[in-house]
Scaffold this motif. Sequence first.
Motif, PDB file in Angstrom:
ATOM      1  N   ASN A   1       4.481   5.034   0.579  1.00 24.45           N
ATOM      2  CA  ASN A   1       5.599   5.339   1.476  1.00 24.45           C
ATOM      3  C   ASN A   1       6.978   5.146   0.865  1.00 24.45           C
ATOM      4  O   ASN A   1       7.975   5.399   1.535  1.00 24.45           O
ATOM      5  CB  ASN A   1       5.505   4.491   2.747  1.00 24.45           C
ATOM      6  N   THR A   2       7.049   4.656  -0.364  1.00 30.72           N
ATOM      7  CA  THR A   2       8.347   4.466  -0.998  1.00 30.72           C
ATOM      8  C   THR A   2       8.301   5.021  -2.415  1.00 30.72           C
ATOM      9  O   THR A   2       7.234   5.271  -2.959  1.00 30.72           O
ATOM     10  CB  THR A   2       8.750   2.976  -1.083  1.00 30.72           C
ATOM     11  N   ASN A   3       9.462   5.184  -2.992  1.00 26.61           N
ATOM     12  CA  ASN A   3       9.511   5.564  -4.401  1.00 26.61           C
ATOM     13  C   ASN A   3      10.073   4.411  -5.229  1.00 26.61           C
ATOM     14  O   ASN A   3      10.574   4.611  -6.324  1.00 26.61           O
ATOM     15  CB  ASN A   3      10.322   6.849  -4.592  1.00 26.61           C
ATOM     16  N   SER A   4       9.961   3.204  -4.695  1.00 27.28           N
ATOM     17  CA  SER A   4      10.510   2.006  -5.335  1.00 27.28           C
ATOM     18  C   SER A   4       9.955   1.779  -6.733  1.00 27.28           C
ATOM     19  O   SER A   4      10.636   1.229  -7.592  1.00 27.28           O
ATOM     20  CB  SER A   4      10.230   0.767  -4.494  1.00 27.28           C
TER      21      SER A   4
ATOM     22  N   GLY B   1       5.074 -12.033 -22.739  1.00 32.29           N
ATOM     23  CA  GLY B   1       6.437 -12.143 -22.228  1.00 32.29           C
ATOM     24  C   GLY B   1       7.107 -10.807 -22.022  1.00 32.29           C
ATOM     25  O   GLY B   1       8.215 -10.728 -21.499  1.00 32.29           O
ATOM     26  N   ASN B   2       6.450  -9.709 -22.420  1.00 37.55           N
ATOM     27  CA  ASN B   2       7.002  -8.362 -22.238  1.00 37.55           C
ATOM     28  C   ASN B   2       6.500  -7.703 -20.963  1.00 37.55           C
ATOM     29  O   ASN B   2       6.833  -6.553 -20.702  1.00 37.55           O
ATOM     30  CB  ASN B   2       6.656  -7.476 -23.439  1.00 37.55           C
ATOM     31  N   ALA B   3       5.702  -8.406 -20.217  1.00 38.45           N
ATOM     32  CA  ALA B   3       5.154  -7.863 -18.977  1.00 38.45           C
ATOM     33  C   ALA B   3       5.957  -8.363 -17.783  1.00 38.45           C
ATOM     34  O   ALA B   3       6.666  -9.354 -17.863  1.00 38.45           O
ATOM     35  CB  ALA B   3       3.693  -8.277 -18.819  1.00 38.45           C
ATOM     36  N   ALA B   4       5.824  -7.648 -16.690  1.00 38.42           N
ATOM     37  CA  ALA B   4       6.410  -8.075 -15.415  1.00 38.42           C
ATOM     38  C   ALA B   4       5.308  -8.057 -14.372  1.00 38.42           C
ATOM     39  O   ALA B   4       4.486  -7.140 -14.348  1.00 38.42           O
ATOM     40  CB  ALA B   4       7.543  -7.158 -15.005  1.00 38.42           C
ATOM     41  N   ILE B   5       5.309  -9.052 -13.529  1.00 45.52           N
ATOM     42  CA  ILE B   5       4.365  -9.119 -12.415  1.00 45.52           C
ATOM     43  C   ILE B   5       5.178  -9.021 -11.136  1.00 45.52           C
ATOM     44  O   ILE B   5       6.064  -9.843 -10.889  1.00 45.52           O
ATOM     45  CB  ILE B   5       3.550 -10.423 -12.441  1.00 45.52           C
ATOM     46  N   VAL B   6       4.875  -8.015 -10.327  1.00 48.53           N
ATOM     47  CA  VAL B   6       5.547  -7.828  -9.050  1.00 48.53           C
ATOM     48  C   VAL B   6       4.617  -8.349  -7.962  1.00 48.53           C
ATOM     49  O   VAL B   6       3.489  -7.861  -7.818  1.00 48.53           O
ATOM     50  CB  VAL B   6       5.879  -6.337  -8.793  1.00 48.53           C
ATOM     51  N   ILE B   7       5.076  -9.338  -7.219  1.00 44.16           N
ATOM     52  CA  ILE B   7       4.272  -9.886  -6.120  1.00 44.16           C
ATOM     53  C   ILE B   7       4.442  -8.985  -4.913  1.00 44.16           C
ATOM     54  O   ILE B   7       5.517  -8.872  -4.337  1.00 44.16           O
ATOM     55  CB  ILE B   7       4.691 -11.327  -5.775  1.00 44.16           C
ATOM     56  N   SER B   8       3.357  -8.333  -4.547  1.00 44.76           N
ATOM     57  CA  SER B   8       3.380  -7.376  -3.440  1.00 44.76           C
ATOM     58  C   SER B   8       2.665  -7.972  -2.231  1.00 44.76           C
ATOM     59  O   SER B   8       1.642  -7.473  -1.771  1.00 44.76           O
ATOM     60  CB  SER B   8       2.711  -6.069  -3.881  1.00 44.76           C
ATOM     61  N   SER B   9       3.199  -9.072  -1.752  1.00 44.83           N
ATOM     62  CA  SER B   9       2.662  -9.737  -0.573  1.00 44.83           C
ATOM     63  C   SER B   9       3.783 -10.532   0.071  1.00 44.83           C
ATOM     64  O   SER B   9       4.343 -11.430  -0.558  1.00 44.83           O
ATOM     65  CB  SER B   9       1.524 -10.687  -0.960  1.00 44.83           C
ATOM     66  N   LYS B  10       4.112 -10.195   1.297  1.00 42.08           N
ATOM     67  CA  LYS B  10       5.152 -10.942   1.996  1.00 42.08           C
ATOM     68  C   LYS B  10       4.607 -12.289   2.481  1.00 42.08           C
ATOM     69  O   LYS B  10       5.253 -13.325   2.320  1.00 42.08           O
ATOM     70  CB  LYS B  10       5.685 -10.129   3.169  1.00 42.08           C
ATOM     71  N   ALA B  11       3.409 -12.273   3.030  1.00 36.05           N
ATOM     72  CA  ALA B  11       2.846 -13.480   3.639  1.00 36.05           C
ATOM     73  C   ALA B  11       2.519 -14.565   2.614  1.00 36.05           C
ATOM     74  O   ALA B  11       2.651 -15.754   2.912  1.00 36.05           O
ATOM     75  CB  ALA B  11       1.592 -13.122   4.429  1.00 36.05           C
TER      76      ALA B  11
ATOM     77  N   ILE C   1      -6.409   1.357  -5.762  1.00 36.71           N
ATOM     78  CA  ILE C   1      -5.391   1.442  -4.727  1.00 36.71           C
ATOM     79  C   ILE C   1      -4.225   2.228  -5.314  1.00 36.71           C
ATOM     80  O   ILE C   1      -3.712   1.877  -6.381  1.00 36.71           O
ATOM     81  CB  ILE C   1      -4.960   0.043  -4.228  1.00 36.71           C
ATOM     82  N   GLY C   2      -3.890   3.320  -4.673  1.00 31.08           N
ATOM     83  CA  GLY C   2      -2.805   4.156  -5.168  1.00 31.08           C
ATOM     84  C   GLY C   2      -3.050   4.688  -6.566  1.00 31.08           C
ATOM     85  O   GLY C   2      -2.110   4.953  -7.307  1.00 31.08           O
ATOM     86  N   GLY C   3      -4.319   4.800  -6.958  1.00 31.28           N
ATOM     87  CA  GLY C   3      -4.660   5.295  -8.278  1.00 31.28           C
ATOM     88  C   GLY C   3      -4.729   4.222  -9.355  1.00 31.28           C
ATOM     89  O   GLY C   3      -4.927   4.526 -10.534  1.00 31.28           O
ATOM     90  N   TYR C   4      -4.577   2.957  -8.973  1.00 29.36           N
ATOM     91  CA  TYR C   4      -4.608   1.853  -9.936  1.00 29.36           C
ATOM     92  C   TYR C   4      -5.815   0.966  -9.674  1.00 29.36           C
ATOM     93  O   TYR C   4      -6.125   0.641  -8.531  1.00 29.36           O
ATOM     94  CB  TYR C   4      -3.324   1.013  -9.847  1.00 29.36           C
TER      95      TYR C   4
ATOM     96  N   GLY D   1      -3.611  -6.504  -3.607  1.00 36.34           N
ATOM     97  CA  GLY D   1      -4.272  -5.221  -3.414  1.00 36.34           C
ATOM     98  C   GLY D   1      -4.570  -4.920  -1.968  1.00 36.34           C
ATOM     99  O   GLY D   1      -5.625  -4.399  -1.639  1.00 36.34           O
ATOM    100  N   GLY D   2      -3.628  -5.227  -1.095  1.00 32.14           N
ATOM    101  CA  GLY D   2      -3.859  -5.025   0.331  1.00 32.14           C
ATOM    102  C   GLY D   2      -2.996  -3.930   0.923  1.00 32.14           C
ATOM    103  O   GLY D   2      -2.495  -3.047   0.228  1.00 32.14           O
ATOM    104  N   VAL D   3      -2.819  -4.006   2.226  1.00 34.13           N
ATOM    105  CA  VAL D   3      -2.074  -2.998   2.985  1.00 34.13           C
ATOM    106  C   VAL D   3      -0.629  -2.893   2.500  1.00 34.13           C
ATOM    107  O   VAL D   3      -0.093  -1.796   2.370  1.00 34.13           O
ATOM    108  CB  VAL D   3      -2.118  -3.331   4.500  1.00 34.13           C
ATOM    109  N   HIS D   4      -0.010  -4.025   2.208  1.00 29.29           N
ATOM    110  CA  HIS D   4       1.381  -4.017   1.760  1.00 29.29           C
ATOM    111  C   HIS D   4       1.538  -3.169   0.503  1.00 29.29           C
ATOM    112  O   HIS D   4       2.427  -2.318   0.408  1.00 29.29           O
ATOM    113  CB  HIS D   4       1.861  -5.437   1.505  1.00 29.29           C
ATOM    114  N   THR D   5       0.673  -3.376  -0.482  1.00 31.51           N
ATOM    115  CA  THR D   5       0.737  -2.610  -1.728  1.00 31.51           C
ATOM    116  C   THR D   5       0.443  -1.145  -1.483  1.00 31.51           C
ATOM    117  O   THR D   5       1.109  -0.269  -2.033  1.00 31.51           O
ATOM    118  CB  THR D   5      -0.238  -3.195  -2.769  1.00 31.51           C
TER     119      THR D   5
END
Length: 93
Positions: A19-22, A59-69, A43-46, A9-13
């Motif tokens: 800034n993207t439509n990913s 098992g039907n969920a997906a977790i997207v890791i939104s942290s490069k560091a 953050i971003g409405g979430y 839940g930081g700057v990257h997210t």
Amino acid sequence: FPVTILWGGGVHTSQLLSNTNSLSNVKIKFVIDSDPQKHGLNIGGYEIRGYESVNVEDGNAAIVISSKAYEDEIYCFLKNQLKVKSKVIRLYQ
């Protein structure tokens, strides 16, 4: 995936959401962050929640890791400690 959770839940997210439509075609349920001071904020409405909100058996969920560091550390935590059955998506590996 019917449910997607963003981990970080930081700057990257914030930049990813604004800034993207990913993730425009993804149904995001909430954002996870390890900092309890962020829990309950948005953050971003979430809503930002703690990792206790993750249904590790889903098992039907997906977790997207939104942290490069911290991507490797988060991935290991999810797989080795929480033992999530969800698909874990790494953006930078």
